[in-house]
Design an enzyme around this catalytic site. Structure first.
Site, PDB file in Angstrom:
ATOM      1  N   CYS A 171       0.277  -1.284   0.021  1.00  0.00           N
ATOM      2  CA  CYS A 171      -0.324   0.168   0.167  1.00  0.00           C
ATOM      3  C   CYS A 171       0.625   1.042   0.211  1.00  0.00           C
ATOM      4  O   CYS A 171       1.740   1.240   0.525  1.00  0.00           O
ATOM      5  CB  CYS A 171      -1.251   0.225   1.161  1.00  0.00           C
ATOM      6  SG  CYS A 171      -2.410   1.446   0.804  1.00  0.00           S
ATOM      7  N   HIS A 201      -9.192  -3.591  -1.638  1.00  0.00           N
ATOM      8  CA  HIS A 201      -8.644  -2.878  -0.860  1.00  0.00           C
ATOM      9  C   HIS A 201      -8.444  -1.275  -0.903  1.00  0.00           C
ATOM     10  O   HIS A 201      -8.416  -0.882   0.271  1.00  0.00           O
ATOM     11  CB  HIS A 201      -6.435  -3.145  -1.704  1.00  0.00           C
ATOM     12  CG  HIS A 201      -5.601  -2.467  -0.752  1.00  0.00           C
ATOM     13  ND1 HIS A 201      -4.608  -3.048  -0.054  1.00  0.00           N
ATOM     14  CD2 HIS A 201      -5.311  -1.027  -1.033  1.00  0.00           C
ATOM     15  CE1 HIS A 201      -4.066  -2.479  -0.183  1.00  0.00           C
ATOM     16  NE2 HIS A 201      -4.095  -1.202  -0.210  1.00  0.00           N
ATOM     17  N   GLU A 202      -8.907  -0.529  -1.867  1.00  0.00           N
ATOM     18  CA  GLU A 202      -9.060   0.295  -2.026  1.00  0.00           C
ATOM     19  C   GLU A 202     -10.312   0.693  -1.927  1.00  0.00           C
ATOM     20  O   GLU A 202     -10.458   1.721  -1.101  1.00  0.00           O
ATOM     21  CB  GLU A 202      -9.489   1.052  -3.757  1.00  0.00           C
ATOM     22  CG  GLU A 202      -7.659   0.678  -4.087  1.00  0.00           C
ATOM     23  CD  GLU A 202      -6.926   1.181  -4.150  1.00  0.00           C
ATOM     24  OE1 GLU A 202      -6.737   2.395  -3.111  1.00  0.00           O
ATOM     25  OE2 GLU A 202      -5.527   0.843  -4.209  1.00  0.00           O
ATOM     26  N   HIS A 240      -9.625   2.012   2.177  1.00  0.00           N
ATOM     27  CA  HIS A 240      -9.684   3.384   2.635  1.00  0.00           C
ATOM     28  C   HIS A 240     -11.100   3.551   3.417  1.00  0.00           C
ATOM     29  O   HIS A 240     -10.486   4.429   3.745  1.00  0.00           O
ATOM     30  CB  HIS A 240      -8.667   4.025   1.168  1.00  0.00           C
ATOM     31  CG  HIS A 240      -7.755   3.288   1.519  1.00  0.00           C
ATOM     32  ND1 HIS A 240      -6.710   3.344   2.932  1.00  0.00           N
ATOM     33  CD2 HIS A 240      -6.687   2.243   0.324  1.00  0.00           C
ATOM     34  CE1 HIS A 240      -5.561   2.975   2.089  1.00  0.00           C
ATOM     35  NE2 HIS A 240      -5.118   2.276   0.934  1.00  0.00           N
TER      36      HIS A 240
END
Length: 197
Positions: free
Chosen positions: A120, A162-163, A166
């Site tokens: 990341c 993953h994104e 956030h």
């Protein structure tokens, strides 16, 4: 071209919940997307979320239509702007009409979770094996407000999850199950030239 500063793990802004976008196709939104893209490309990112540059909006970008130097063995993911996303984990094989959606004992097929390596831009120099759903359906909108609805698997599914993490204040180390598979990129992958990692 505006390359923005990427917030690093430990910055409390990365832990906030992002707000939904309500105004599409605006100058402000297009500028944000340009900044996200410029920043992602300048850092060889596989994706980037607005909270990583200090903007609390549900906007992520990912993919580049070419092999990512930080993940040279991963398949190409199409460049995508995804706004106000939702993710639905899917069991394997339901696209195949011969798959009934139930196991031999009558139990429903469940989404499969697979561990694989992730890094990341907000956690530079480190990688870990992170559990993610192997197959997902994601929906949302592009910058013009047009709907997006895709079913994907593998690396593409991993990048999206993953994104989108956030957007809810989650960084991948928070998902690590086995810290024996967590370490410095240069130690774990000595042949990988990933200076931004």
């Amino acid at each position: 071209m505006t390359v923005r500063t990427i917030l690093k793990m430990g910055d409390p802004r990365l832990l906030r919940l992002a707000l939904p976008v309500v105004h599409f196709d605006s100058d402000e939104l297009h500028l944000l997307i340009t900044d996200l893209l410029d920043t992602m490309l300048a850092n060889d990112g596989a994706g980037l979320a607005a909270p990583q540059i200090g903007v609390d909006l549900q906007v992520v970008i990912f993919g580049s239509n070419q092999i990512n130097p930080r993940y040279p063995d991963a398949p190409v993911v199409p460049r995508t702007v995804l706004i106000n996303p939702t993710i639905l984990p899917l069991p394997p094989g339901l696209d195949d009409p011969s798959v009934s959606g139930v196991q031999a004992d009558g139990a429903p097929l469940l989404p499969q979770v697979v561990e694989d390596w992730e890094g990341c831009l907000s956690v530079p120099g480190l990688r870990a094996k992170v559990p993610r759903y192997e197959r997902i359906r994601y929906t949302g909108f592009d910058q013009y407000g047009d709907p997006i609805d895709r079913t994907v698997s593998g690396f593409h599914a991993r990048v999206v999850q993953h994104e989108c993490d956030h957007l809810v204040g989650t960084l991948y180390p928070m998902r690590v199950r086995d810290f024996k598979a967590f370490g410095f990129t240069e130690v774990l992958f000595p042949g990988l030239d990933a200076p931004q990692d």
